[in-house]
Enzyme design. Structure first.
Site, PDB file in Angstrom:
ATOM      1  CG  ASN A 259      -6.828   1.154  -0.551  1.00 12.25           C
ATOM      2  OD1 ASN A 259      -6.616   0.368   0.374  1.00 12.25           O
ATOM      3  ND2 ASN A 259      -6.948   0.748  -1.815  1.00 12.25           N
TER       4      ASN A 259
ATOM      5  CE  LYS B 148       0.740   0.197   3.362  1.00  8.92           C
ATOM      6  NZ  LYS B 148      -0.417   0.930   2.795  1.00  8.92           N
TER       7      LYS B 148
ATOM      8  N   GLY C  53      -6.739   3.938  -5.300  1.00  5.95           N
ATOM      9  CA  GLY C  53      -6.518   2.502  -5.429  1.00  5.95           C
ATOM     10  C   GLY C  53      -7.782   1.699  -5.222  1.00  5.95           C
TER      11      GLY C  53
ATOM     12  CB  ILE D 213      -6.728  -8.591   3.691  1.00  6.73           C
ATOM     13  CG1 ILE D 213      -6.306  -7.492   4.669  1.00  6.73           C
ATOM     14  CG2 ILE D 213      -8.169  -8.399   3.247  1.00  6.73           C
ATOM     15  CD1 ILE D 213      -7.074  -7.451   5.950  1.00  6.73           C
TER      16      ILE D 213
ATOM     17  CG  ASP E 131       1.712   7.806 -10.679  1.00  3.19           C
ATOM     18  OD1 ASP E 131       1.664   7.465  -9.477  1.00  3.19           O
ATOM     19  OD2 ASP E 131       2.749   7.761 -11.363  1.00  3.19           O
TER      20      ASP E 131
ATOM     21  CB  SER F  79      -9.138  -0.869  -9.751  1.00  5.02           C
ATOM     22  OG  SER F  79      -7.776  -1.174  -9.482  1.00  5.02           O
TER      23      SER F  79
ATOM     24  CE1 TYR G 169       2.420  -2.443   1.514  1.00  2.09           C
ATOM     25  CE2 TYR G 169       2.622  -3.632   3.591  1.00  2.09           C
ATOM     26  CZ  TYR G 169       1.837  -3.064   2.602  1.00  2.09           C
ATOM     27  OH  TYR G 169       0.459  -3.122   2.709  1.00  2.09           O
TER      28      TYR G 169
ATOM     29  CB  ALA H 286      10.177   2.099   5.632  1.00  2.48           C
TER      30      ALA H 286
ATOM     31  CB  SER I 295       0.245  -2.581   6.732  1.00  3.24           C
ATOM     32  OG  SER I 295       0.611  -3.937   6.961  1.00  3.24           O
TER      33      SER I 295
END
Length: 247
Positions: free
Chosen positions: A90, A159, A13, A188, A59, A15, A155, A157, A142
């Site tokens: 990431n 993390k 991740g 961020i 992927d 990009s 999300y 769960a 996170s």
């Protein structure tokens, strides 16, 4: 000589946002950096041009794609040592909504990319790292994996799962000198926070003891530290980079 000279790093991740900042920092610190992108070839090309990182489409939620990715990195002409010294997990997505409105597809998509992807990537690099008897796996979590957050049960769960995965994997790999840690950012300054109103942004900043959101480069600095020899006795840890928000 910079602190990561001669090291081969793989960042998923890479990009945009935090991932792009990590690529930039690791390259600046001397590493040869490969990074993945899923559906943003133009952004990936820009990051590659600006940083010198090497972009590969993949992927991370698909086992066969992960296997091909790791082999491609090992076989790449730029990888003169045929190693993978640093993995930064990431890649992540969000599909936020309240639980009563959340579809099974929304749940599965976030868990597959954010958590299963970390499992698949970590498993795939274990073999070369174990042969090397060294390596660093750095997972981007996170603070919501610790505090929770309304509208983000999928999300949060994913993390929280990364934190447990980090601790368990660190115990499995410590005897081979492979260190596994998690970096848990707070809010961020990225595309996500750019979309909120000025009033919402000010309210958010007031909730943070340091009074501001973080720059992606501030997360990248912690990743760089964990990837370096300065962190040679740190493993199984989750480091919060949140301006004191979760304290």
């Amino acid at each position: 000589m910079t602190k990561l000279s001669g090291k081969i790093a793989l960042v998923t991740g890479g990009s945009r946002g935090i991932g792009a900042a990590i690529v930039q920092r690791l390259v600046a610190d001397g590493a040869t950096v490969f990074f993945t992108f899923h559906s943003s070839p133009d952004k990936a090309r820009t990051v590659a041009d600006e940083t010198g990182g090497i972009a590969i489409q993949a992927d991370v939620a698909q086992a066969h794609a992960v296997a091909q990715l790791v082999q491609a990195v090992l076989d790449h002409p730029a990888n003169t040592t045929k190693r993978i010294d640093i993995l930064v997990n990431n890649a992540g997505i969000t599909k936020d909504t309240l639980v009563l409105r959340m579809s099974e597809a929304d749940w599965d998509a976030v868990i597959d990319t954010n958590l299963k992807g970390v499992f698949l990537m970590s498993k795939a690099v274990c073999k070369p790292m174990m042969s090397q008897r060294s390596g660093r796996i750095i997972n981007i979590g996170s603070i919501v994996g610790i505090t929770g957050n309304a509208g983000q049960v999928n999300y949060a769960a994913s993390k929280a799962g990364i934190i447990g995965l980090t601790k368990s994997l660190a115990k499995e790999l410590a005897s081979r000198n492979i260190l596994v840690n998690c970096v848990a950012p707070g809010y961020i300054d990225t595309d996500m926070t750019a979309k909120i109103s000025e009033e919402q942004k000010q309210a958010l900043q007031r909730s943070i003891p340091l009074g501001r959101t973080a720059q992606p480069s501030e997360i990248a600095s912690v990743v760089s530290f964990l990837a370096s020899d300065d962190a040679s006795y740190i493993t199984a840890q989750t480091i919060l980079v949140d301006g004191g928000l979760a304290s």
